[in-house]
Design a protein around this motif. Structure first.
Motif, PDB file in Angstrom:
ATOM      1  N   PHE A 259       0.803  -1.217   0.000  1.00  0.00           N
ATOM      2  CA  PHE A 259       0.000   0.000   0.000  1.00  0.00           C
ATOM      3  C   PHE A 259       0.839   1.273   0.000  1.00  0.00           C
ATOM      4  O   PHE A 259       0.305   2.337   0.230  1.00  0.00           O
ATOM      5  N   ILE A 260       2.123   1.175  -0.257  1.00  0.00           N
ATOM      6  CA  ILE A 260       2.958   2.344  -0.449  1.00  0.00           C
ATOM      7  C   ILE A 260       3.338   2.420  -1.930  1.00  0.00           C
ATOM      8  O   ILE A 260       3.139   1.466  -2.686  1.00  0.00           O
ATOM      9  N   TRP A 261       3.908   3.501  -2.371  1.00  0.00           N
ATOM     10  CA  TRP A 261       4.185   3.738  -3.774  1.00  0.00           C
ATOM     11  C   TRP A 261       5.107   2.683  -4.358  1.00  0.00           C
ATOM     12  O   TRP A 261       4.872   2.163  -5.444  1.00  0.00           O
ATOM     13  N   LYS A 262       6.170   2.328  -3.648  1.00  0.00           N
ATOM     14  CA  LYS A 262       7.125   1.316  -4.155  1.00  0.00           C
ATOM     15  C   LYS A 262       6.458  -0.047  -4.304  1.00  0.00           C
ATOM     16  O   LYS A 262       6.713  -0.780  -5.277  1.00  0.00           O
ATOM     17  N   GLY A 263       5.608  -0.392  -3.413  1.00  0.00           N
ATOM     18  CA  GLY A 263       4.877  -1.645  -3.491  1.00  0.00           C
ATOM     19  C   GLY A 263       3.913  -1.666  -4.648  1.00  0.00           C
ATOM     20  O   GLY A 263       3.731  -2.693  -5.317  1.00  0.00           O
ATOM     21  N   PHE A 264       3.269  -0.580  -4.919  1.00  0.00           N
ATOM     22  CA  PHE A 264       2.340  -0.491  -6.034  1.00  0.00           C
ATOM     23  C   PHE A 264       3.076  -0.680  -7.365  1.00  0.00           C
ATOM     24  O   PHE A 264       2.599  -1.375  -8.252  1.00  0.00           O
ATOM     25  N   VAL A 265       4.293  -0.084  -7.502  1.00  0.00           N
ATOM     26  CA  VAL A 265       5.070  -0.216  -8.723  1.00  0.00           C
ATOM     27  C   VAL A 265       5.551  -1.650  -8.891  1.00  0.00           C
ATOM     28  O   VAL A 265       5.533  -2.209  -9.991  1.00  0.00           O
ATOM     29  N   ALA A 266       5.963  -2.290  -7.809  1.00  0.00           N
ATOM     30  CA  ALA A 266       6.460  -3.675  -7.864  1.00  0.00           C
ATOM     31  C   ALA A 266       5.329  -4.608  -8.235  1.00  0.00           C
ATOM     32  O   ALA A 266       5.453  -5.533  -9.000  1.00  0.00           O
TER      33      ALA A 266
END
Length: 165
Positions: free
Chosen positions: A158-165
């Protein structure tokens, strides 16, 4: 857009000569709520509360049993101008306080019909509240404990880096 307030009421003649007064046991307190001054009138006998602004409170405070409603309304209108309660609002205020057993008055038979309508409307509101079975509330469980356990495992999604991954 401002709400249109009619100063005069066609029912005024029914209450203008009444000489109501607050019951002796009624207590008043001043409160500040959302930046405005309010006066709360309370009866300790039946636990009825009524909140009003300064102009309405001054109107009610002038009802001592020696002055008529018309005299009190005239004084408040001169003192508060446009902020004073209109005749219709004064009638409603007297009716609500009379129905809540905060005000004592000799009610003429033709004025009783005004207060009867208010009592019926209030009774309907209470019945509607009690009969509202369409939206029952049941406490099933609190999901916070379950969600708190899963945050370390899937919280990174639920953070930006997780969304991109």
């Amino acid at each position: 857009m401002a709400k249109k307030r009619t100063t005069f009421s066609e029912h005024w003649y029914r209450v203008a000569d009444m000489r109501p007064r607050l019951l002796p046991a009624v207590q008043t307190t001043k409160q500040f709520y959302r930046g405005r001054e309010w006066h709360v009138v309370r009866s300790p006998m039946n636990q009825e509360f009524f909140r009003m602004d300064a102009a309405a409170y001054n109107f009610v405070a002038l009802l001592t049993g020696t002055r008529t409603v018309a005299e009190a309304w005239k004084i408040v209108t001169e003192r508060f101008g446009d902020a004073a309660p209109t005749q219709g609002e004064a009638i409603q205020l007297i009716g609500q306080m009379y129905t809540s057993n905060l005000l004592q008055a000799e009610i003429p038979p033709d004025s009783e019909s005004i207060f009867q309508r208010y009592r019926k409307r209030r009774k309907r509101e209470v019945q509607n509240t009690l009969m509202s079975f369409l939206f029952p509330r049941f406490k099933l469980f609190d999901p916070n404990r379950l969600l708190d356990r899963w945050v370390p495992l899937v919280g990174w999604l639920f953070i930006w880096k997780g969304f991109v991954a």
